[in-house]
Design a protein around this motif. Structure first.
Motif, PDB file in Angstrom:
ATOM      1  N   VAL A 172      12.411   4.080   4.038  1.00 17.80           N
ATOM      2  CA  VAL A 172      12.089   4.418   2.647  1.00 17.80           C
ATOM      3  C   VAL A 172      13.009   3.645   1.706  1.00 17.80           C
ATOM      4  O   VAL A 172      12.563   3.043   0.719  1.00 17.80           O
ATOM      5  CB  VAL A 172      12.214   5.935   2.400  1.00 17.80           C
ATOM      6  CG1 VAL A 172      12.189   6.250   0.902  1.00 17.80           C
ATOM      7  CG2 VAL A 172      11.091   6.679   3.107  1.00 17.80           C
ATOM      8  N   ALA A 173      14.293   3.656   2.013  1.00 19.08           N
ATOM      9  CA  ALA A 173      15.268   2.975   1.157  1.00 19.08           C
ATOM     10  C   ALA A 173      15.076   1.460   1.179  1.00 19.08           C
ATOM     11  O   ALA A 173      15.229   0.792   0.142  1.00 19.08           O
ATOM     12  CB  ALA A 173      16.686   3.330   1.605  1.00 19.08           C
ATOM     13  N   ILE A 174      14.735   0.902   2.320  1.00 17.98           N
ATOM     14  CA  ILE A 174      14.533  -0.538   2.421  1.00 17.98           C
ATOM     15  C   ILE A 174      13.283  -0.956   1.638  1.00 17.98           C
ATOM     16  O   ILE A 174      13.284  -1.972   0.922  1.00 17.98           O
ATOM     17  CB  ILE A 174      14.411  -0.970   3.895  1.00 17.98           C
ATOM     18  CG1 ILE A 174      15.754  -0.752   4.634  1.00 17.98           C
ATOM     19  CG2 ILE A 174      13.970  -2.421   4.006  1.00 17.98           C
ATOM     20  CD1 ILE A 174      16.866  -1.630   4.152  1.00 17.98           C
ATOM     21  N   ARG A 175      12.222  -0.194   1.778  1.00 16.56           N
ATOM     22  CA  ARG A 175      10.980  -0.547   1.060  1.00 16.56           C
ATOM     23  C   ARG A 175      11.159  -0.491  -0.447  1.00 16.56           C
ATOM     24  O   ARG A 175      10.470  -1.210  -1.179  1.00 16.56           O
ATOM     25  CB  ARG A 175       9.847   0.378   1.493  1.00 16.56           C
ATOM     26  CG  ARG A 175       9.392   0.191   2.940  1.00 16.56           C
ATOM     27  CD  ARG A 175       8.132   0.975   3.239  1.00 16.56           C
ATOM     28  NE  ARG A 175       7.874   1.034   4.666  1.00 16.56           N
ATOM     29  CZ  ARG A 175       8.152   2.078   5.430  1.00 16.56           C
ATOM     30  NH1 ARG A 175       8.706   3.180   4.876  1.00 16.56           N
ATOM     31  NH2 ARG A 175       7.899   2.062   6.726  1.00 16.56           N
ATOM     32  N   GLU A 176      12.054   0.384  -0.912  1.00 15.18           N
ATOM     33  CA  GLU A 176      12.328   0.460  -2.342  1.00 15.18           C
ATOM     34  C   GLU A 176      12.901  -0.851  -2.869  1.00 15.18           C
ATOM     35  O   GLU A 176      12.811  -1.138  -4.062  1.00 15.18           O
ATOM     36  CB  GLU A 176      13.334   1.587  -2.622  1.00 15.18           C
ATOM     37  CG  GLU A 176      12.765   2.974  -2.542  1.00 15.18           C
ATOM     38  CD  GLU A 176      12.282   3.459  -3.891  1.00 15.18           C
ATOM     39  OE1 GLU A 176      13.111   3.633  -4.801  1.00 15.18           O
ATOM     40  OE2 GLU A 176      11.062   3.657  -4.036  1.00 15.18           O
ATOM     41  N   ARG A 177      13.504  -1.646  -1.988  1.00 17.96           N
ATOM     42  CA  ARG A 177      14.273  -2.804  -2.421  1.00 17.96           C
ATOM     43  C   ARG A 177      13.692  -4.130  -1.943  1.00 17.96           C
ATOM     44  O   ARG A 177      14.321  -5.182  -2.104  1.00 17.96           O
ATOM     45  CB  ARG A 177      15.728  -2.664  -1.921  1.00 17.96           C
ATOM     46  CG  ARG A 177      16.453  -1.487  -2.539  1.00 17.96           C
ATOM     47  CD  ARG A 177      17.656  -1.033  -1.759  1.00 17.96           C
ATOM     48  NE  ARG A 177      18.376   0.007  -2.481  1.00 17.96           N
ATOM     49  CZ  ARG A 177      18.048   1.302  -2.479  1.00 17.96           C
ATOM     50  NH1 ARG A 177      16.991   1.717  -1.777  1.00 17.96           N
ATOM     51  NH2 ARG A 177      18.752   2.173  -3.178  1.00 17.96           N
ATOM     52  N   SER A 178      12.510  -4.081  -1.325  1.00 14.05           N
ATOM     53  CA  SER A 178      11.938  -5.320  -0.786  1.00 14.05           C
ATOM     54  C   SER A 178      10.432  -5.186  -0.650  1.00 14.05           C
ATOM     55  O   SER A 178       9.874  -4.093  -0.817  1.00 14.05           O
ATOM     56  CB  SER A 178      12.570  -5.639   0.576  1.00 14.05           C
ATOM     57  OG  SER A 178      12.255  -4.625   1.520  1.00 14.05           O
ATOM     58  N   ASP A 179       9.774  -6.273  -0.311  1.00 19.11           N
ATOM     59  CA  ASP A 179       8.342  -6.217  -0.049  1.00 19.11           C
ATOM     60  C   ASP A 179       8.117  -5.694   1.370  1.00 19.11           C
ATOM     61  O   ASP A 179       9.042  -5.573   2.172  1.00 19.11           O
ATOM     62  CB  ASP A 179       7.699  -7.586  -0.240  1.00 19.11           C
ATOM     63  CG  ASP A 179       8.318  -8.659   0.654  1.00 19.11           C
ATOM     64  OD1 ASP A 179       8.231  -8.539   1.896  1.00 19.11           O
ATOM     65  OD2 ASP A 179       8.922  -9.601   0.118  1.00 19.11           O
TER      66      ASP A 179
END
Length: 412
Positions: free
Chosen positions: A249-256
């Motif tokens: 969840v946190a990674i998707r917030e910051r990348s495609d």
């Protein structure tokens, strides 16, 4: 249905702390790639969010499973003893309970600090200040929304060899304002993993069926019943999946989406290979297909079975692994969903933790799922770079010791 049901009670008692430690080492894999993508500050933000999203959910699950639900400091401390954030001995938490609302804990040894101190003071502050402040409160929130965890002292250590490495108070007070619920909390709270039902613990078996009674200085897992240990093992696997769901969840917030999946697959590969290696060693297995089949059946990335739906079988000198198209893990986007018939690199890392000669290949696919066959090549393969990165942690070679009979920690 549990992969761990076929193990003996003694085997489970050895395996459960291993699963806790391997869960803790997930971040040694994931955060290395997060730093590369987002820098130290981005890594810190990801770490905060993943633990905030996951730890309240799995803490409550373990409380219900072992029947120690409550709203006291003692309940918070019991939860920490069964949390992948605080694996026994590697994160050597010591506790003192003053009363229902007051207590202290300190760490006589911190494996996480041993990993981070060589990286410099900025990384120590990021872990021991920026990350710990909100995530300790998030863990305590699962027990009592008015609990606050505050430092007495913490790293950077002055002097450099100061022990205990840190110390904290836990205070419950109705005047404390509960921490804000993270914006993405529902994404993990509503996952299949969060609500998965597992078999109840049979109270009639020999050994402790729960963790009622006083807080103990250490958990001696051999004192618990077979059913309790089996449930612990499955719950710890879910802890790992929930933490990874929070991470993604946190990674998707910051990348495609493509970048996020790439980071997730690297995290998976790194921890999968190291976990296989530790499982093989702790159960004193060999390097043959029988040993591989055993490790696959017990590996937290592929468990609980009711969540992943994965099937494992020995076929002559090969191991066959079948992944269903539909499962709770697929719905959530957990580790098994990161494997595809076209790209098996995380699975290659996993099986080579048992023996570096194992190689995976697609054996077939149909409307219900796809099957991988694993056999041994003539020559070993080079260790995956993701596993080598994770091996940087002192946890890679950590050994547990028998501390003898634990003591009850009564109110001072």
């Amino acid at each position: 249905m549990s992969s761990y049901a076929g193990l003996s009670r003694d085997q489970l008692a050895v395996l459960v702390p291993e699963l806790l430690l391997c869960g803790h080492l997930i971040d040694r894999s994931g955060m290395a790639h997060t730093i590369g993508a987002f820098g130290r500050e981005g890594m810190t933000a990801v770490a905060i969010e993943e633990w905030q999203l996951a730890s309240p959910i799995y803490t409550r699950r373990m409380q219900r499973a072992l029947r120690f639900s409550g709203d006291s400091v003692e309940t918070i401390f019991k939860g920490l003893q069964l949390d992948i954030g605080a694996p026994p001995q590697f994160m050597d938490f010591r506790f003192r309970v003053d009363d229902h609302d007051h207590g202290e804990f300190w760490l006589d040894h911190c494996g996480a600090l041993a990993d981070v101190e060589p990286m410099g003071e900025e990384f120590v502050v990021a872990m021991c200040h920026d990350i710990e402040d909100p995530t300790f409160d998030a863990t305590a929130l699962a027990t009592n929304p008015h609990a606050q965890v505050r430092p007495i002292h913490r790293p950077p250590r002055k002097p450099a060899d100061r022990t205990p490495v840190c110390a904290w108070t836990v205070v419950i007070d109705p005047a404390h304002v509960p921490p804000a619920i993270p914006r993405n909390a529902a994404l993990v709270a509503n996952s299949v993993a969060a609500g998965l039902e597992l078999a109840e613990i049979d109270p009639g078996e020999e050994g402790k069926a729960d963790y009622t009674g006083p807080l103990l200085s250490d958990l001696r897992f051999a004192d618990f019943s077979h059913a309790a240990l089996r449930r612990m093992a499955d719950e710890i696997c879910l802890q790992q999946h929930l933490l990874t769901l929070g991470f993604m969840v946190a990674i998707r917030e910051r990348s495609d989406a493509a970048t996020a999946l790439g980071i997730g697959r690297k995290q998976f590969a790194g921890i999968a290979g190291l976990t296989s290696e530790r499982l093989r060693k702790c159960l004193d297995l060999g390097h043959d297909p029988h040993a591989l089949a055993t490790v696959l059946r017990l590996h937290p990335a592929l468990n609980p079975l009711s969540y992943t739906g994965i099937e494992i079988a020995l076929a002559n000198s090969a191991v066959r692994l079948r992944f269903p198209h539909t499962s709770g893990a697929q719905t959530d986007g957990a580790w098994p969903s990161m494997l595809t018939a076209d790209d098996l690199r995380p699975l290659d890392a996993l099986v080579r933790g048992v023996d570096p000669r194992f190689v995976t290949r697609l054996a077939g696919t149909d409307q219900h799922g796809w099957t991988v066959e694993i056999d041994q090549a003539d020559h070993p393969f080079r260790e995956a770079s993701e596993v080598a990165v994770t091996r940087f942690s002192t946890g890679a070679g950590f050994s547990f010791t028998d501390r003898g009979k634990p003591l009850p920690l009564t109110v001072v």
